[in-house]
Design an enzyme around this catalytic site. Structure first.
Site, PDB file in Angstrom:
ATOM      1  N   GLY A   7       0.820  -1.223   0.000  1.00  0.00           N
ATOM      2  CA  GLY A   7       0.000   0.000   0.000  1.00  0.00           C
ATOM      3  C   GLY A   7       0.846   1.262   0.000  1.00  0.00           C
ATOM      4  O   GLY A   7       0.351   2.344   0.328  1.00  0.00           O
ATOM      5  N   ALA A   9       1.897   3.128  -2.307  1.00  0.00           N
ATOM      6  CA  ALA A   9       1.553   4.211  -3.246  1.00  0.00           C
ATOM      7  C   ALA A   9       0.280   4.938  -2.816  1.00  0.00           C
ATOM      8  O   ALA A   9      -0.186   5.851  -3.502  1.00  0.00           O
ATOM      9  CB  ALA A   9       1.397   3.649  -4.655  1.00  0.00           C
ATOM     10  N   GLY A  10      -0.267   4.546  -1.669  1.00  0.00           N
ATOM     11  CA  GLY A  10      -1.429   5.250  -1.125  1.00  0.00           C
ATOM     12  C   GLY A  10      -0.984   6.365  -0.195  1.00  0.00           C
ATOM     13  O   GLY A  10       0.199   6.752  -0.185  1.00  0.00           O
ATOM     14  N   ILE A  12      -0.951   6.919   3.520  1.00  0.00           N
ATOM     15  CA  ILE A  12      -0.049   6.713   4.662  1.00  0.00           C
ATOM     16  C   ILE A  12       1.175   5.915   4.231  1.00  0.00           C
ATOM     17  O   ILE A  12       2.303   6.202   4.662  1.00  0.00           O
ATOM     18  CB  ILE A  12      -0.792   5.999   5.815  1.00  0.00           C
ATOM     19  CG1 ILE A  12      -1.997   6.824   6.239  1.00  0.00           C
ATOM     20  CG2 ILE A  12       0.139   5.801   7.002  1.00  0.00           C
ATOM     21  CD1 ILE A  12      -2.949   6.075   7.128  1.00  0.00           C
ATOM     22  N   ASP A 124      -7.911   2.353  14.931  1.00  0.00           N
ATOM     23  CA  ASP A 124      -8.668   2.486  16.190  1.00  0.00           C
ATOM     24  C   ASP A 124     -10.141   2.130  15.986  1.00  0.00           C
ATOM     25  O   ASP A 124     -10.871   1.888  16.947  1.00  0.00           O
ATOM     26  CB  ASP A 124      -8.521   3.908  16.770  1.00  0.00           C
ATOM     27  CG  ASP A 124      -9.040   5.019  15.868  1.00  0.00           C
ATOM     28  OD1 ASP A 124      -9.533   4.716  14.754  1.00  0.00           O
ATOM     29  OD2 ASP A 124      -8.944   6.197  16.264  1.00  0.00           O
ATOM     30  N   GLU A 125     -10.579   2.098  14.711  1.00  0.00           N
ATOM     31  CA  GLU A 125     -11.992   1.816  14.443  1.00  0.00           C
ATOM     32  C   GLU A 125     -12.382   0.384  14.799  1.00  0.00           C
ATOM     33  O   GLU A 125     -13.570   0.072  14.890  1.00  0.00           O
ATOM     34  CB  GLU A 125     -12.330   2.120  12.978  1.00  0.00           C
ATOM     35  CG  GLU A 125     -12.063   3.575  12.633  1.00  0.00           C
ATOM     36  CD  GLU A 125     -12.716   4.037  11.352  1.00  0.00           C
ATOM     37  OE1 GLU A 125     -13.727   3.443  10.944  1.00  0.00           O
ATOM     38  OE2 GLU A 125     -12.213   5.009  10.767  1.00  0.00           O
ATOM     39  N   TYR A 147     -15.946  -1.792   6.872  1.00  0.00           N
ATOM     40  CA  TYR A 147     -14.495  -1.507   6.842  1.00  0.00           C
ATOM     41  C   TYR A 147     -13.837  -1.988   8.133  1.00  0.00           C
ATOM     42  O   TYR A 147     -12.887  -2.779   8.111  1.00  0.00           O
ATOM     43  CB  TYR A 147     -14.248  -0.004   6.634  1.00  0.00           C
ATOM     44  CG  TYR A 147     -12.850   0.440   7.029  1.00  0.00           C
ATOM     45  CD1 TYR A 147     -11.739   0.076   6.278  1.00  0.00           C
ATOM     46  CD2 TYR A 147     -12.633   1.219   8.180  1.00  0.00           C
ATOM     47  CE1 TYR A 147     -10.449   0.463   6.653  1.00  0.00           C
ATOM     48  CE2 TYR A 147     -11.356   1.616   8.557  1.00  0.00           C
ATOM     49  CZ  TYR A 147     -10.261   1.230   7.788  1.00  0.00           C
ATOM     50  OH  TYR A 147      -9.000   1.607   8.161  1.00  0.00           O
ATOM     51  N   LYS A 151     -11.089  -5.041   8.997  1.00  0.00           N
ATOM     52  CA  LYS A 151      -9.788  -4.813   9.660  1.00  0.00           C
ATOM     53  C   LYS A 151      -9.702  -5.656  10.947  1.00  0.00           C
ATOM     54  O   LYS A 151      -8.653  -6.196  11.268  1.00  0.00           O
ATOM     55  CB  LYS A 151      -9.600  -3.327   9.980  1.00  0.00           C
ATOM     56  CG  LYS A 151      -9.529  -2.405   8.771  1.00  0.00           C
ATOM     57  CD  LYS A 151      -8.280  -2.598   7.923  1.00  0.00           C
ATOM     58  CE  LYS A 151      -7.029  -2.109   8.605  1.00  0.00           C
ATOM     59  NZ  LYS A 151      -5.858  -2.153   7.680  1.00  0.00           N
TER      60      LYS A 151
HETATM   61  N1  LIG Z   1      -6.303   6.972   6.724  1.00  0.00           N
HETATM   62  C1  LIG Z   1      -6.452   6.833   8.018  1.00  0.00           C
HETATM   63  O1  LIG Z   1      -6.864   7.779   8.693  1.00  0.00           O
HETATM   64  C2  LIG Z   1      -6.095   5.526   8.708  1.00  0.00           C
HETATM   65  C3  LIG Z   1      -6.149   5.457  10.103  1.00  0.00           C
HETATM   66  C4  LIG Z   1      -5.769   4.274  10.745  1.00  0.00           C
HETATM   67  C5  LIG Z   1      -5.363   3.188   9.993  1.00  0.00           C
HETATM   68  N2  LIG Z   1      -5.360   3.264   8.626  1.00  0.00           N
HETATM   69  C6  LIG Z   1      -4.886   2.085   7.884  1.00  0.00           C
HETATM   70  O2  LIG Z   1      -3.684   2.477   7.224  1.00  0.00           O
HETATM   71  C7  LIG Z   1      -3.553   1.787   6.000  1.00  0.00           C
HETATM   72  C8  LIG Z   1      -3.342   2.770   4.868  1.00  0.00           C
HETATM   73  O3  LIG Z   1      -4.458   3.645   4.806  1.00  0.00           O
HETATM   74  P1  LIG Z   1      -4.494   4.879   3.789  1.00  0.00           P
HETATM   75  O4  LIG Z   1      -5.342   5.911   4.374  1.00  0.00           O
HETATM   76  O5  LIG Z   1      -3.137   5.194   3.330  1.00  0.00           O
HETATM   77  O6  LIG Z   1      -5.296   4.203   2.592  1.00  0.00           O
HETATM   78  P2  LIG Z   1      -5.271   4.547   1.056  1.00  0.00           P
HETATM   79  O7  LIG Z   1      -6.617   4.118   0.550  1.00  0.00           O
HETATM   80  O8  LIG Z   1      -4.798   5.921   0.788  1.00  0.00           O
HETATM   81  O9  LIG Z   1      -4.154   3.558   0.467  1.00  0.00           O
HETATM   82  C9  LIG Z   1      -4.317   2.172   0.470  1.00  0.00           C
HETATM   83  C10 LIG Z   1      -3.386   1.587  -0.573  1.00  0.00           C
HETATM   84  O10 LIG Z   1      -3.571   0.171  -0.600  1.00  0.00           O
HETATM   85  C11 LIG Z   1      -3.625  -0.256  -1.954  1.00  0.00           C
HETATM   86  N3  LIG Z   1      -4.440  -1.467  -2.017  1.00  0.00           N
HETATM   87  C12 LIG Z   1      -5.779  -1.592  -1.774  1.00  0.00           C
HETATM   88  N4  LIG Z   1      -6.177  -2.862  -1.950  1.00  0.00           N
HETATM   89  C13 LIG Z   1      -5.059  -3.571  -2.296  1.00  0.00           C
HETATM   90  C14 LIG Z   1      -4.822  -4.918  -2.611  1.00  0.00           C
HETATM   91  N5  LIG Z   1      -5.822  -5.823  -2.637  1.00  0.00           N
HETATM   92  N6  LIG Z   1      -3.572  -5.312  -2.920  1.00  0.00           N
HETATM   93  C15 LIG Z   1      -2.543  -4.402  -2.921  1.00  0.00           C
HETATM   94  N7  LIG Z   1      -2.713  -3.098  -2.658  1.00  0.00           N
HETATM   95  C16 LIG Z   1      -3.962  -2.689  -2.350  1.00  0.00           C
HETATM   96  C17 LIG Z   1      -4.246   0.904  -2.699  1.00  0.00           C
HETATM   97  O11 LIG Z   1      -3.939   0.872  -4.092  1.00  0.00           O
HETATM   98  C18 LIG Z   1      -3.646   2.098  -1.988  1.00  0.00           C
HETATM   99  O12 LIG Z   1      -2.428   2.505  -2.558  1.00  0.00           O
HETATM  100  C19 LIG Z   1      -4.795   0.924   5.862  1.00  0.00           C
HETATM  101  O13 LIG Z   1      -4.491  -0.372   6.298  1.00  0.00           O
HETATM  102  C20 LIG Z   1      -5.808   1.590   6.802  1.00  0.00           C
HETATM  103  O14 LIG Z   1      -6.741   0.664   7.276  1.00  0.00           O
HETATM  104  C21 LIG Z   1      -5.699   4.402   7.972  1.00  0.00           C
END
Ligand SMILES: NC(=O)c1ccc[n+]([C@@H]2O[C@H](COP(=O)([O-])OP(=O)(O)OC[C@H]3O[C@@H](n4cnc5c(N)ncnc54)[C@H](O)[C@@H]3O)[C@@H](O)[C@H]2O)c1
Length: 318
Positions: A7, A9-10, A12, A124-125, A147, A151
């Site tokens: 992940g 390229a997303g 976080i 935390d969710e 969601y 998780k």
């Molecule tokens: N954004 C928040 O506030 C937050 C808070 C706590 C935890 N998280 C967790 O942090 C992590 C990252 O969150 P984010 O906000 O960066 O999400 P995001 O949606 O910006 O990025 C997620 C990335 O995962 C990739 N992805 C999705 N499904 C995939 C798959 N099947 N195979 C490979 N890659 C896949 C996507 O292409 C994307 O680049 C997640 O696990 C999320 O549950 C996020």
């Protein structure tokens, strides 16, 4: 050292990749990402170096691919997921597929390839709505939307691998995060884009729901602290001190764009179920020496400026 960041390229993941590249400049870094709508090559283009830091496009649920990318890997930081709660009401099976089955598939490949350390990123969710008080890592899970359920289910798979196979996994659960490069479906980037485009802010329900906001850069530092000092088999919460209602977040963004938040707000139908509040404490992580450095109210002007400067990336979705 070879570090795999799923992940990456997303949102976080790109901050974690940035911090890892800065902290371990000689490490090989592999970003593994399905490149869904939430990913952007631009999020990590500045980090890639031929032969040393590269992107592999693929799906977590593809076992052969997971086997391929985990060969010779010392550390896996697992962030890939479908992350937008609103989407999970419409297409919940995709969430279970990517977040739960995807995590399971990755862990199985890690097990077979003998990966040395896995840091699994949760949220935390998983505790569900927390009207009063705060959760420690020991509290039980009570997810309330597809969601967070996907998780929480992933965490159960992690637990099974921890006990049955002694897989060296650490889980982290974090608050809502803020920063640049977040796809504008979540409140902060979305409201920055709406303000930039001169459109109305759209708020769910009454806008009074509360969330703690943690900087993605602070979270990335927490990942490094946990990698270096964390104990295998332990869960670490990563918590901010800063709690805001959605109305307050709107006001911070309106101020950064010099507009009247209240006059530019339309209230829309709430989610089928919208947790009023989440709250965690992170004494375990504090004991490792990590501290929050960045605060939403100080960072909003720079984030707003980034969305103004990079608006062309996202205008097509509005
Ligand atoms: N954004 C928040 O506030 C937050 C808070 C706590 C935890 N998280 C967790 O942090 C992590 C990252 O969150 P984010 O906000 O960066 O999400 P995001 O949606 O910006 O990025 C997620 C990335 O995962 C990739 N992805 C999705 N499904 C995939 C798959 N099947 N195979 C490979 N890659 C896949 C996507 O292409 C994307 O680049 C997640 O696990 C999320 O549950 C996020």
């Amino acid at each position: 050292m070879r570090i795999l960041i799923t992940g990456g390229a997303g949102f976080i993941g790109s901050h974690v990749a940035e911090a890892v590249a800065a902290e371990y400049p000689r490490a090989e870094i592999v970003v593994f990402d399905k490149m869904t709508y939430a990913a952007d090559y631009e999020n990590i283009a500045h980090l890639l170096v031929r032969g040393r830091r590269w992107l592999v496009v693929g799906d977590l649920c593809d076992f052969e691919k997971c086997m391929e990318i985990t060969v010779g890997v010392d550390v896996v930081m697992h962030l890939a997921a479908e992350s937008h709660v609103d989407n999970s009401f419409g297409n919940s099976i995709l969430f279970t597929r990517s977040n739960t089955l995807g995590t399971h598939t990755l862990l199985e490949a890690c097990r077979l390839n003998g990966v040395g350390r896995i840091i699994h990123v949760s949220t935390d969710e998983v505790f569900g709505e927390t009207r009063d008080g705060s959760h420690t890592e020991a509290d039980s899970l009570n997810p309330t939307n597809p969601y967070s359920a996907s998780k929480a289910a992933a965490e159960m798979v992690v637990n099974g691998y921890l006990y049955s196979f002694k897989l060296p996994i650490i889980t982290v659960r974090a608050n809502n995060m803020f920063g640049i490069r977040q796809f504008p479906e979540k409140i902060i980037p979305r409201f920055c884009m709406l303000a930039f485009l001169g459109r109305q802010f759209t708020l769910h329900g009454t806008g009074q729901n509360l969330r703690y906001y943690l900087s993605a850069a602070d979270f990335a530092r927490a990942m490094i602290t946990i990698l270096e000092k964390g104990a295998v088999g332990t869960i670490y919460n990563v918590a901010s001190e800063d709690e805001y209602s959605n109305l307050e977040v709107r006001d911070l963004i309106a101020e950064a764009f010099g507009i009247d938040g209240e006059a530019n707000t339309t209230f829309i139908q709430d989610r089928p179920f919208n947790d009023y509040r989440y709250s965690i404490v992170c004494d375990r992580l504090l004991a490792l020496g990590w501290r929050q450095r960045l605060h939403l109210k100080d960072e909003i002007p720079a984030i707003a400026a980034w969305y103004r400067d990079n608006a062309q990336r996202y205008t097509h979705i509005f």
